[in-house]
Enzyme design. Structure first.
Site, PDB file in Angstrom:
ATOM      1  CB  SER A   1       4.946  -6.871   1.900  1.00 33.97           C
ATOM      2  OG  SER A   1       4.336  -6.252   1.018  1.00 33.97           O
TER       3      SER A   1
ATOM      4  CE1 TYR B   1       6.928  -1.179   1.095  1.00 35.86           C
ATOM      5  CE2 TYR B   1       5.952  -3.364   0.716  1.00 35.86           C
ATOM      6  CZ  TYR B   1       6.242  -1.897   1.129  1.00 35.86           C
ATOM      7  OH  TYR B   1       5.375  -2.560   2.991  1.00 35.86           O
TER       8      TYR B   1
END
Length: 208
Positions: free
Chosen positions: A118, A131
């Site tokens: 990501s 995350y």
């Protein structure tokens, strides 16, 4: 897109309804499609699925590890359970998917691994510690495998990449849980501050 280009597919998802919907879309291309409900955080289930895929399809050329969830929370409010949950899917899911399929990819002679990281694996974002940990880990896992490939002839035949798409939208239920956790933490901190102030006032009165 893979089905449209003539690729046979082995699909998995923890959500059977979404899995069936994806398989139905791909079936329009008349390719072979197999499906299995799998939790990517379950190592044994991932290895069983990889072996079944190789048996059902004869060989494996591509693996896309793209399962991902979101979890919003600061380090001081996010729970251990929340961290274990997001790392189990976003990081361990990638590790399980890679290691489970690795022997089949190498034996094909033309194996490719695409692990989804990501943009949050490129820069730390406040409130996204879980995350960030997972996605930085995916990038590190890819780099480590690339270095190993320089010294391992079999691993060097494996093509790999780490994609960096935007993060998924948070799960509404998890957002509610996280909001409640943050409210509970703030209430506890407030109560502790009041208790500390009361104790200080009592100490001052006793000294008079």
């Amino acid at each position: 897109e893979l089905a449209r280009r003539g690729c046979n597919l082995s699909l998995s998802d923890i959500n059977t309804e979404n899995l069936d919907a994806t398989a139905a879309l791909a079936s329009a291309s008349s390719v072979k499609i197999t499906t299995r409900t799998v939790d990517v955080a379950d190592r044994a289930a991932m290895h069983a699925w990889a072996d079944a895929t190789a048996t059902e399809h004869g060989k494996v050329n591509f693996v896309f590890n793209n399962a991902g969830v979101a979890l919003v929370g600061a380090v001081n409010t996010i729970s251990y359970e929340g961290l274990e949950w997001i790392l189990g899917i976003n990081l361990w899911g990638v590790i399980h998917g890679t290691k489970a399929y690795l022997p089949h990819l190498i034996s094909s002679g033309d194996g490719h691994v695409i692990n989804f990281s990501s943009v949050f694996g490129l820069a730390g974002i406040p409130g996204q510690c879980g995350y960030n940990i997972a996605k930085f880990g995916v990038r590190g896992f890819k780099v480590g495998k690339a270095i190993e490939g320089q010294f391992d002839e079999a691993a060097d035949k494996l093509k790999q990449m780490a994609a960096n798409p935007p993060p998924p939208q948070p799960n509404p239920e998890m957002v509610k849980i996280q909001a409640q956790q943050q409210m509970d933490a703030a209430r506890l901190q407030h109560d502790q501050q009041i208790a500390a102030s009361d104790a200080q006032l009592r100490a001052q009165e006793q000294q008079r």
